[in-house]
Design a protein around this motif. Structure first.
Motif, short mmCIF file in Angstrom:
data_model
loop_
_atom_site.label_atom_id
_atom_site.label_comp_id
_atom_site.label_asym_id
_atom_site.label_seq_id
_atom_site.Cartn_x
_atom_site.Cartn_y
_atom_site.Cartn_z
N LEU A 107 0.86 -1.18 0.00
CA LEU A 107 0.00 0.00 0.00
C LEU A 107 0.89 1.23 0.00
N LEU A 108 0.53 2.22 -0.80
CA LEU A 108 1.27 3.49 -0.85
C LEU A 108 0.29 4.64 -0.64
N VAL A 109 0.76 5.67 0.06
CA VAL A 109 -0.04 6.87 0.31
C VAL A 109 0.76 8.08 -0.12
N GLU A 110 0.10 8.98 -0.83
CA GLU A 110 0.68 10.28 -1.17
C GLU A 110 -0.25 11.36 -0.63
N VAL A 111 0.31 12.32 0.08
CA VAL A 111 -0.43 13.50 0.50
C VAL A 111 -0.24 14.52 -0.61
N LEU A 112 -1.33 14.99 -1.17
CA LEU A 112 -1.26 15.85 -2.34
C LEU A 112 -0.85 17.27 -2.00
N SER A 113 0.09 17.77 -2.75
CA SER A 113 0.50 19.17 -2.70
C SER A 113 -0.01 19.84 -3.97
N PRO A 114 -0.28 21.14 -3.93
CA PRO A 114 -0.77 21.80 -5.15
C PRO A 114 0.17 21.59 -6.34
N ILE A 138 -3.47 5.41 -2.09
CA ILE A 138 -4.32 6.41 -1.45
C ILE A 138 -3.74 7.80 -1.69
N LEU A 139 -4.59 8.72 -2.11
CA LEU A 139 -4.21 10.12 -2.30
C LEU A 139 -5.04 10.96 -1.34
N ILE A 140 -4.35 11.75 -0.51
CA ILE A 140 -5.03 12.55 0.51
C ILE A 140 -4.80 14.03 0.22
N SER A 141 -5.88 14.77 0.07
CA SER A 141 -5.79 16.21 -0.14
C SER A 141 -5.39 16.89 1.16
N GLN A 142 -4.56 17.92 1.04
CA GLN A 142 -4.22 18.71 2.23
C GLN A 142 -4.98 20.03 2.27
N ASP A 143 -5.76 20.30 1.22
CA ASP A 143 -6.47 21.56 1.13
C ASP A 143 -7.95 21.48 1.51
N ARG A 144 -8.47 20.25 1.60
CA ARG A 144 -9.86 20.02 1.95
C ARG A 144 -10.00 18.56 2.37
N VAL A 145 -11.11 18.20 2.95
CA VAL A 145 -11.36 16.81 3.31
C VAL A 145 -11.72 16.07 2.03
N TYR A 146 -10.76 15.33 1.53
CA TYR A 146 -10.95 14.58 0.30
C TYR A 146 -9.87 13.52 0.17
N ARG A 163 -15.31 12.24 1.28
CA ARG A 163 -15.32 13.70 1.40
C ARG A 163 -15.82 14.20 2.75
N SER A 164 -16.00 13.31 3.71
CA SER A 164 -16.54 13.71 5.00
C SER A 164 -15.66 13.18 6.13
N LEU A 165 -15.56 13.97 7.19
CA LEU A 165 -14.81 13.52 8.36
C LEU A 165 -15.45 12.29 8.99
N GLU A 166 -16.71 12.03 8.66
CA GLU A 166 -17.40 10.86 9.20
C GLU A 166 -17.06 9.58 8.43
N ASP A 167 -16.44 9.72 7.25
CA ASP A 167 -16.11 8.56 6.42
C ASP A 167 -14.97 7.75 7.02
N VAL A 168 -14.99 6.46 6.74
CA VAL A 168 -13.94 5.54 7.18
C VAL A 168 -13.49 4.74 5.96
#
Length: 191
Positions: A107-114, A138-146, A163-168
């Motif tokens: 598994l790989l994760v990237e936190v997205l930068s603009p 997994i791609l994680i936005s740092q500018d919004r919950v996405y 897109r929600s903090l309630e998501d798992v």
């Protein structure tokens, strides 16, 4: 993380020799050196939150989580990358006896930068897809919950968006669940 392309071309062996002595990390894309700049506060916080959540759930199991200092090689293109989060299950395979270049991430994760979002979704993902061991990206936005979650299903990659903090997120390859609330803990989007 932002990056800039340098006009330096090296063989994979020359890159590894150079990179292991360098003060700063650079990725290697089919002969081209791509210098990496520092990450933002939100970027590092999201990465740390993600590593923490995964690490807690993996304790005592067959999988291990690694930070962005673990280099990953894609064989088909002889390219090297530094994902923000790397998980390997079972016996890790390394390129050589220095043990700093992983060949079989699960598994790989990237936190997205603009500056890198398009690259992480496109060209970099195309390289990652060549890793037979890779099951999830997994791609994680740092500018919004996405969060974009790609799951390998045979030759296809199935995308799920959250897109929600309630998501798992359910991560079947490593038998973990990640709450977006925990991934984004202490992240202030007002900054």
């Amino acid at each position: 993380m932002a990056s800039t392309a340098a006009q330096t071309y090296l063989t994979p062996e020359e890159y590894l020799t150079w990179e292991r002595k360098a003060e700063f990390k650079s990725e290697y894309l089919s002969g081209e050196i791509i210098a990496m700049s520092g990450a933002s506060y939100r970027h590092t916080l999201i990465g740390a939150n993600t590593i923490t959540e995964i690490n807690i759930q993996l304790r005592g199991g067959a999988c291990t989580v690694h930070t962005s200092d673990m280099r990953v090689k894609t064989h088909a293109t002889d390219s090297y990358f530094y994902p923000d989060v790397v998980v390997v299950c079972g016996e890790p395979h390394f390129e050589d006896d220095v043990f700093d270049t992983l060949l079989n991430p699960t598994l790989l994760v990237e936190v997205l930068s603009p500056s890198t979002a398009t690259y992480d979704r496109g060209e970099k993902f195309e390289h990652y897809k060549q890793l037979a061991s890779l099951k999830e990206y997994i791609l994680i936005s740092q500018d919004r919950v996405y969060v974009e979650h790609y799951l390998r299903h045979g030759m296809q990659w199935i995308l799920t968006e959250s897109r929600s903090l309630e998501d798992v997120l359910t991560l079947p390859s490593i038998e973990c669940r990640l709450s977006l609330r925990n991934i984004y803990a202490h992240v202030n989007f007002e900054d």
